[in-house]
Design a protein around this motif. Sequence first.
Motif, PDB file in Angstrom:
ATOM      1  N   PHE A  29       0.853  -1.173   0.000  1.00 28.62           N
ATOM      2  CA  PHE A  29       0.000   0.000   0.000  1.00 28.62           C
ATOM      3  C   PHE A  29       0.899   1.236   0.000  1.00 28.62           C
ATOM      4  N   SER A  30       0.287   2.382  -0.193  1.00 34.17           N
ATOM      5  CA  SER A  30       1.043   3.627  -0.122  1.00 34.17           C
ATOM      6  C   SER A  30       1.700   3.743   1.250  1.00 34.17           C
ATOM      7  N   GLY A 103      -1.984  -7.838   1.926  1.00 38.47           N
ATOM      8  CA  GLY A 103      -2.238  -9.195   2.396  1.00 38.47           C
ATOM      9  C   GLY A 103      -1.615  -9.507   3.744  1.00 38.47           C
ATOM     10  N   THR A 104      -0.909  -8.522   4.327  1.00 36.11           N
ATOM     11  CA  THR A 104      -0.319  -8.733   5.646  1.00 36.11           C
ATOM     12  C   THR A 104      -0.822  -7.662   6.610  1.00 36.11           C
TER      13      THR A 104
END
Length: 121
Positions: A29-30, A103-104
């Motif tokens: 992500f950003s 996903g984490t």
Amino acid sequence: QVQLVESGGGLVQAGGSLRLSCAASGNIFSPNVMGWYRQAPGKQRELVATITSGGTTNYADSVKGRFTISTDNAKKTAYLQMNMLKPEDTAVYYCTATVLRIGTKTWENHWGQGTQVTVSS
């Protein structure tokens, strides 16, 4: 794999300007926080500036009023505009970013390879 790629370093005369860029890539992500540190020969690495995804900035006293950190969150890129450069700004400048892999749930801190900034008197 998360990568931070810096660019924009070089040789400049005192009083000049340089703009550093740091692009984050990977399945992330950003970044939540991005920043710049620097390390001069024989000295410890020191904070230059940081910026959060919300735009909150923090600067070392030595660069306040001369350097400006900014980000383009869509591009996952941070910039460091350096004006009124001094010979004591000579150092290797490192980008850092705190990121969350898709996903984490674990935040990770990553560093770039560094870019040399040399200011001649």
